[in-house]
Design a protein around this motif. Structure first.
Motif, PDB file in Angstrom:
ATOM      1  N   THR A  99       0.806  -1.220   0.000  1.00 19.05           N
ATOM      2  CA  THR A  99       0.000   0.000   0.000  1.00 19.05           C
ATOM      3  C   THR A  99       0.839   1.269   0.000  1.00 19.05           C
ATOM      4  N   ALA A 100       2.038   1.184   0.564  1.00 19.55           N
ATOM      5  CA  ALA A 100       2.886   2.364   0.681  1.00 19.55           C
ATOM      6  C   ALA A 100       4.337   1.942   0.829  1.00 19.55           C
ATOM      7  N   ILE A 101       5.222   2.813   0.405  1.00 14.62           N
ATOM      8  CA  ILE A 101       6.650   2.614   0.602  1.00 14.62           C
ATOM      9  C   ILE A 101       7.091   3.558   1.715  1.00 14.62           C
ATOM     10  N   THR A 102       7.780   3.027   2.697  1.00 16.30           N
ATOM     11  CA  THR A 102       8.280   3.888   3.763  1.00 16.30           C
ATOM     12  C   THR A 102       9.797   3.837   3.820  1.00 16.30           C
ATOM     13  N   ALA A 103      10.385   4.947   4.211  1.00 22.22           N
ATOM     14  CA  ALA A 103      11.801   4.989   4.559  1.00 22.22           C
ATOM     15  C   ALA A 103      11.838   5.054   6.078  1.00 22.22           C
ATOM     16  N   GLN A 104      12.229   3.968   6.694  1.00 18.35           N
ATOM     17  CA  GLN A 104      12.221   3.935   8.149  1.00 18.35           C
ATOM     18  C   GLN A 104      13.280   2.995   8.672  1.00 18.35           C
ATOM     19  N   ASN A 105      13.552   3.136   9.958  1.00 22.34           N
ATOM     20  CA  ASN A 105      14.442   2.222  10.653  1.00 22.34           C
ATOM     21  C   ASN A 105      13.945   2.081  12.080  1.00 22.34           C
ATOM     22  N   THR A 106      14.771   1.573  12.962  1.00 24.14           N
ATOM     23  CA  THR A 106      14.319   1.323  14.330  1.00 24.14           C
ATOM     24  C   THR A 106      14.073   2.617  15.104  1.00 24.14           C
ATOM     25  N   ARG A 107      14.548   3.734  14.582  1.00 22.49           N
ATOM     26  CA  ARG A 107      14.386   5.016  15.269  1.00 22.49           C
ATOM     27  C   ARG A 107      13.141   5.774  14.849  1.00 22.49           C
ATOM     28  N   GLY A 108      12.595   5.463  13.670  1.00 24.60           N
ATOM     29  CA  GLY A 108      11.407   6.179  13.249  1.00 24.60           C
ATOM     30  C   GLY A 108      11.186   6.133  11.745  1.00 24.60           C
ATOM     31  N   VAL A 109      10.077   6.723  11.333  1.00 25.71           N
ATOM     32  CA  VAL A 109       9.701   6.784   9.923  1.00 25.71           C
ATOM     33  C   VAL A 109      10.169   8.126   9.350  1.00 25.71           C
ATOM     34  N   ARG A 110      10.956   8.077   8.302  1.00 26.61           N
ATOM     35  CA  ARG A 110      11.502   9.286   7.700  1.00 26.61           C
ATOM     36  C   ARG A 110      10.653   9.796   6.536  1.00 26.61           C
ATOM     37  N   ALA A 111      10.050   8.889   5.808  1.00 26.77           N
ATOM     38  CA  ALA A 111       9.245   9.297   4.652  1.00 26.77           C
ATOM     39  C   ALA A 111       8.245   8.200   4.328  1.00 26.77           C
TER      40      ALA A 111
END
Length: 250
Positions: free
Chosen positions: A41-53
């Motif tokens: 449904t969506a592409i996210t840029a994220q890691n264990t610290r949070g969602v960036r985009a």
């Protein structure tokens, strides 16, 4: 020829760090012996610290992914996670309206890191999805956003109130079903910061067990134990809320 594995369609966002979303769904379904298919449904840029985009895909493309899987491979159960917009939620609900298989809806609103993943308009469409779902799995803040236990009771739907976000040394999960006595599980909290993807993992596990023909209560019980084992096996990756250890669960 070996027996056909249960076919699970996961409808959710992609987590670039691999801990939650579609990636957690695929790992869970595979470890439990299912065949995982996806409608991203969506592409996210994220890691264990949070969602960036976050970039949502078009409703038409999401519908096309669902149709491609359902028309060819077939589906024995569906798991719904992050949707990304009200339009996406509506097209997903429309496609699932007459699908004769278990549907597990994880009403994702806020990531483990605290990032908001659903706006007010999207949450409004959740009511349609909850009506379609075999089980809805809100955590503490999600249950509150959906109107609390009183409002959920008025809807006459089955839901699992997850207690991992509550305070205290014990974690209580409550399975609520219309005209049935509540089933409550209470176990000691596993103290760890590596909890990224617990909701995705639990809902995918429940969908897989339901596809195998387990009762709702048994599916939840087995899925809770899978999540607890994955928490205990967390590899300790990242500087924030790290991923679970799906691959270590046997």
């Amino acid at each position: 020829m070996s027996a056909r594995p249960p076919r699970i369609l996961a409808i959710a966002g992609s987590d670039s760090s691999g801990g939650a979303g579609i990636q957690a769904d695929i790992k869970t379904i595979t470890m439990l012996g299912g065949y995982a298919m996806t409608a991203i449904t969506a592409i996210t840029a994220q890691n264990t610290r949070g969602v960036r985009a976050v970039e949502a895909l078009s409703p038409d493309l999401i519908a096309a992914q669902m149709d491609a899987c359902m028309e060819d491979i077939g589906v024995d159960a569906v798991k719904i996670g992050m949707l990304g917009s009200a339009d996406i939620a509506e097209v997903v609900a429309d496609r699932l309206e007459d699908l004769p298989c278990p549907i597990v809806f994880d009403p994702v609103m806020i990531a483990t890191s605290g990032s908001v993943l659903a706006d007010a308009a999207t949450i409004e469409v959740f009511e349609w999805l909850m009506d379609l779902a075999t089980l809805t799995t809100p955590n503490v803040p999600e249950l509150e956003a959906l109107g609390g236990a009183g409002k959920m009771a008025e809807r006459s739907i089955a839901y699992l109130a997850k207690g991992g976000d509550a305070d205290g040394p014990m974690v209580e999960d409550r399975l609520v079903r219309p005209s049935r006595e509540d089933r409550v599980w209470s176990e000691a909290r596993i103290v760890t910061k590596h909890t990224h993807g617990t909701g995705c993992t639990l809902s995918s596990a429940i969908a897989t067990h339901l596809a195998r023909g387990l009762t709702l209560e048994d599916a939840v019980a087995k899925s809770r134990q899978f999540v607890r084992a994955a928490l205990m096996s967390a590899p300790g990756l990242g500087f924030g809320n790290g991923p679970l250890g799906h691959q270590a669960v046997r």
